[in-house]
Design a protein around this motif. Structure first.
Motif, short mmCIF file in Angstrom:
data_model
loop_
_atom_site.label_atom_id
_atom_site.label_comp_id
_atom_site.label_asym_id
_atom_site.label_seq_id
_atom_site.Cartn_x
_atom_site.Cartn_y
_atom_site.Cartn_z
N GLU A 1 16.10 -1.34 -49.00
CA GLU A 1 15.84 -0.60 -50.38
C GLU A 1 16.48 -1.60 -51.43
O GLU A 1 17.05 -2.73 -51.43
CB GLU A 1 16.54 0.62 -50.15
CG GLU A 1 16.20 1.57 -49.36
CD GLU A 1 14.73 1.98 -49.40
OE1 GLU A 1 14.19 2.15 -50.73
OE2 GLU A 1 14.27 2.39 -48.68
N PRO A 2 16.15 -1.27 -52.71
CA PRO A 2 16.57 -1.88 -53.85
C PRO A 2 18.02 -2.25 -53.79
O PRO A 2 18.81 -1.19 -53.58
CB PRO A 2 15.97 -1.25 -54.79
CG PRO A 2 14.93 -0.50 -54.61
CD PRO A 2 15.11 -0.08 -53.21
N GLY B 1 12.24 -11.21 -54.58
CA GLY B 1 13.71 -11.10 -54.91
C GLY B 1 14.40 -11.00 -53.65
O GLY B 1 15.72 -10.33 -53.52
N ILE B 2 13.88 -11.53 -52.54
CA ILE B 2 14.67 -11.41 -51.42
C ILE B 2 15.38 -12.75 -51.12
O ILE B 2 14.71 -13.89 -51.21
CB ILE B 2 13.70 -11.22 -50.13
CG1 ILE B 2 12.96 -9.96 -50.29
CG2 ILE B 2 14.52 -11.02 -48.78
CD1 ILE B 2 13.89 -8.50 -50.51
N THR B 3 16.90 -12.68 -50.76
CA THR B 3 17.52 -13.97 -50.72
C THR B 3 18.37 -13.83 -49.40
O THR B 3 18.65 -12.94 -48.93
CB THR B 3 18.17 -14.33 -51.88
OG1 THR B 3 18.82 -15.51 -51.78
CG2 THR B 3 19.41 -13.22 -52.16
N ARG C 1 15.37 -4.54 -58.17
CA ARG C 1 16.10 -3.10 -58.69
C ARG C 1 15.20 -1.98 -58.45
O ARG C 1 15.81 -0.88 -58.60
CB ARG C 1 16.39 -3.23 -60.10
CG ARG C 1 17.51 -4.45 -60.73
CD ARG C 1 17.70 -4.56 -61.99
NE ARG C 1 18.79 -5.45 -62.14
CZ ARG C 1 19.21 -5.66 -63.46
NH1 ARG C 1 18.79 -5.01 -64.55
NH2 ARG C 1 19.80 -6.63 -63.45
N ASP C 2 13.74 -2.14 -58.45
CA ASP C 2 13.02 -0.80 -58.33
C ASP C 2 12.18 -0.73 -56.76
O ASP C 2 11.87 0.30 -56.43
CB ASP C 2 12.13 -1.07 -59.27
CG ASP C 2 12.72 -1.18 -60.79
OD1 ASP C 2 13.57 -0.35 -60.91
OD2 ASP C 2 12.25 -1.94 -61.65
N THR C 3 11.89 -2.04 -56.23
CA THR C 3 11.16 -2.07 -55.20
C THR C 3 11.77 -2.16 -53.86
O THR C 3 12.40 -3.19 -53.93
CB THR C 3 10.13 -3.03 -55.36
OG1 THR C 3 9.19 -2.67 -56.75
CG2 THR C 3 8.89 -2.99 -54.61
#
Length: 150
Positions: free
Chosen positions: A36-37, A70-72, A97-99
């Protein structure tokens, strides 16, 4: 060209290099997870290795996952010491922040980089020798403190 080294491995999917000359071999997920975000999860890779003494493995993010979703890797680089024999797991963080992001079994989730590390002996002294940089730390090489916030 650097000399190759044999690394003993037990793995459901052996890490692979996408291209000749790549530094990082892809690690894949052995479990499905929805991130989740803002959430993080520890994800198994099914990989166990026996590094020779004098080597270390680093678990690092995949640039495509970071740029596109945005995956780290939360503790990047994750350090795998030569004496560790357990499963290599990856702590992924969804910075979007959203997806939400779905990780499926078999997805490439991180890369494994193996490097040599010299033996180091720490020698206590009263004073360190001078250097050009000195003790200048964060922002000491040109960050503009007068810049207005964005």
């Amino acid at each position: 060209m650097a000399e190759s080294v044999n690394v003993l491995i037990i793995a459901s999917v052996v890490p692979a290099y996408a291209h000749p000359g790549d530094a990082g071999a892809d690690l894949v997920a052995t479990e499905a997870v929805t991130l989740e975000p803002g959430a993080r999860a520890l994800i198994g890779t099914g990989v166990r290795i026996a590094l020779p003494d004098g080597y270390v493995a680093f678990v690092v993010p995949r640039s495509g996952l970071a740029a596109k979703h945005g995956i780290t890797v939360l503790n990047a680089p994750g350090t795998v010491d030569a004496g560790y024999r357990g499963e290599i797991k990856v702590t992924l963080l969804n910075t979007d922040r959203d997806t939400a992001y779905d990780v499926a079994v078999g997805d490439r989730i991180a890369q494994l980089i193996i490097m040599t590390v010299p033996p180091v002996h720490f020698v206590p002294v009263e004073e360190l020798p001078d250097s050009i940089r000195g003790s200048g730390g964060f922002g000491s090489t040109g960050y503009d403190t007068q810049r207005s916030p964005r």
